[in-house]
Design a protein around this motif. Structure first.
Motif, short mmCIF file in Angstrom:
data_model
loop_
_atom_site.label_atom_id
_atom_site.label_comp_id
_atom_site.label_asym_id
_atom_site.label_seq_id
_atom_site.Cartn_x
_atom_site.Cartn_y
_atom_site.Cartn_z
N PHE A 235 -9.77 -22.37 21.76
CA PHE A 235 -8.62 -21.54 22.10
C PHE A 235 -8.08 -20.95 20.81
O PHE A 235 -8.01 -21.65 19.80
CB PHE A 235 -7.54 -22.42 22.78
N ASP A 236 -7.73 -19.66 20.85
CA ASP A 236 -7.16 -19.06 19.64
C ASP A 236 -6.20 -17.93 20.01
O ASP A 236 -6.35 -17.30 21.07
CB ASP A 236 -8.27 -18.53 18.72
N VAL A 237 -5.25 -17.72 19.14
CA VAL A 237 -4.23 -16.69 19.33
C VAL A 237 -4.04 -15.93 18.02
O VAL A 237 -4.04 -16.55 16.95
CB VAL A 237 -2.87 -17.33 19.74
N HIS A 238 -3.93 -14.63 18.10
CA HIS A 238 -3.47 -13.86 16.94
C HIS A 238 -2.39 -12.88 17.38
O HIS A 238 -2.45 -12.32 18.48
CB HIS A 238 -4.63 -13.12 16.26
N ALA A 239 -1.40 -12.70 16.50
CA ALA A 239 -0.28 -11.81 16.80
C ALA A 239 -0.63 -10.38 16.41
O ALA A 239 -1.41 -10.15 15.48
CB ALA A 239 0.96 -12.29 16.02
N LEU A 269 -13.96 -14.47 18.63
CA LEU A 269 -15.00 -15.18 17.87
C LEU A 269 -14.47 -16.52 17.35
O LEU A 269 -15.24 -17.49 17.25
CB LEU A 269 -15.50 -14.32 16.70
N HIS A 270 -13.18 -16.60 17.06
CA HIS A 270 -12.62 -17.88 16.61
C HIS A 270 -12.66 -18.91 17.73
O HIS A 270 -13.01 -20.08 17.52
CB HIS A 270 -11.18 -17.70 16.10
N ALA A 271 -12.30 -18.49 18.94
CA ALA A 271 -12.33 -19.42 20.08
C ALA A 271 -13.77 -19.87 20.36
O ALA A 271 -14.02 -21.05 20.63
CB ALA A 271 -11.72 -18.76 21.32
MG MG Z 1 -7.95 -17.51 14.60
#
Ligand code: MG
Length: 389
Positions: A235-239, A269-271
């Motif tokens: 799981f990943d989040v970017h603002a 790609l991070h998730a």
């Molecule tokens: Mg990230």
């Protein structure tokens, strides 16, 4: 009615198979080879007891792999297979069996039907051994590899175990062979022949292979469905921040804003990277690529997923499937989905049919609904070879 006892010979060192365990203790499809062999015989109603013969050095190993099974207390084998069989035969003397089955622990795929055939075939003779016809042409050669002759293969058979014998006759033959200083018989049928017993053949089973070389183990593993299946989630989040595009799934997507954060802020790609690392149980992306490290500032994120995919291959495994869900109100992603699938597949070294990319909104709810950022969820399914017991 026949009262049959099985002796399972497992005292060899098995160095030819590679690895750091004697081959009878190696794991094939999650089950140690010896355990598979013992369990098959324990399930056989006609077999009243199972006697393992092990190497003295393997006592702990045996207890860990087969200690919970309802077999007789293991006895120690000798320097040769023949001496090990004799130790097993002596150990079951008090049971006074009519029939003894001698089975090699490294033939874990012997079937119950084969055991039944052995017990039926030994009725009325001293011994019965499973045999297969020879389908290849057989040559004799000299030390230089020059062909000397071609044998009549109709007279040849490949012999397996379990071999069934009249117990008193086989015990007597073994004692006589030992007294005569003979320790070189490669199977019990050979010893029985030497002792003048009548031995017949019955139909063997091509599946009943003897695990000897690393290739045998690889083939057996493949036949049983390679290794274990694992899943991991990410799981990943970017603002959102300044910019005119976002990177998602390794694809540049024009937008009125950019994403801020670690590297190129490709949340997808991070998730995915975390999902693969999760399936491996090898930490997370922040551990392998610390956000504070200036090397990763603005860096393309494909290297993270490529690294994780390499870790799977380094363990002898393969990624079976990657599944990605991206959550945002904007930009609209439908038109970019196929490009993302193809890019992710290329980075991870997969075919496109093993990559799923979905996009959804969160119905204007929460931080994604308010357009503050993008979230991505991923699941990775991987296959790994079975580990040690
Ligand atoms: Mg990230």
């Amino acid at each position: 009615m026949t009262r049959a006892v099985a002796v399972v010979v497992a005292a060899g060192r098995g160095i030819r198979a590679g690895g750091d365990l004697p081959k009878q203790y190696r794991v094939v499809a999650g089950i140690p080879v010896i355990r598979r062999s013992l369990e098959m015989l324990l399930r056989q109603a006609e077999v009243s007891a199972v006697q393992p013969v092990i190497h003295p050095d393997d006592e702990d190993l045996f207890r860990r792999t087969a200690g919970a099974l309802d077999v007789r207390e293991a006895v120690w084998g000798g320097a040769t297979r023949q001496e090990s069989v004799r130790a097993g035969l002596e150990a079951i003397a008090a049971l006074r069996p009519e029939i003894v089955l001698i089975h090699d622990a490294v033939r874990p795929f012997a079937s119950p039907a084969l055991v039944s055939r052995a017990l039926a075939a030994v009725e009325g003779c001293d011994g019965a051994v499973p045999a297969l016809p020879v389908t290849d042409t057989v040559k004799t050669v000299d030390a230089a590899g020059r062909v000397l002759s071609t044998l009549d293969r109709t007279m040849l058979r490949l012999v397996q175990t379990p071999q069934a014998f009249a117990y008193p006759a086989l015990l007597d033959a073994h004692r006589r062979a030992a007294a005569a200083g003979r320790t070189d018989f490669s199977d019990d049928a050979a010893l029985a022949e030497w002792a003048g017993m009548t031995v017949t053949v019955f139909e063997g089973d091509p599946e009943n292979i003897k695990l000897t070389t690393p290739e045998d183990f690889a083939r057996a593993e493949a036949a049983l469905g390679m290794g274990e299946v694992r899943t991991g989630t990410g799981f990943d989040v970017h603002a959102f921040g300044e910019g005119d595009h976002v990177m998602l799934g390794g694809v540049r997507i024009p937008h009125t804003r950019g994403l801020s954060g670690h590297s190129d802020a490709d949340a997808a790609l991070h998730a995915l990277t975390d999902a693969v690392l999760g399936a491996l149980a090898e930490g997370d992306i922040g551990e392998h690529f610390p956000p504070r490290d200036p090397r990763w500032r603005g860096a393309p994120s494909d290297q993270f997923l490529r690294f994780a995919a390499e870790r799977v291959r380094a363990r002898g495994g393969a990624i079976a499937h990657l599944d990605l869900t991206i959550v945002c109100e904007a930009p609209r992603l439908a038109a970019h989905r196929q490009a993302m699938r193809e890019r992710i597949a290329a980075i991870a070294g997969l075919t496109v049919d093993r990559v799923a990319v979905k996009a959804t909104t969160s119905e204007k709810l929460g931080f994604t609904g308010r357009g503050e950022g993008i979230a991505a969820l991923a699941t990775a399914t991987i296959r790994l070879p079975w580990g040690a017991p």
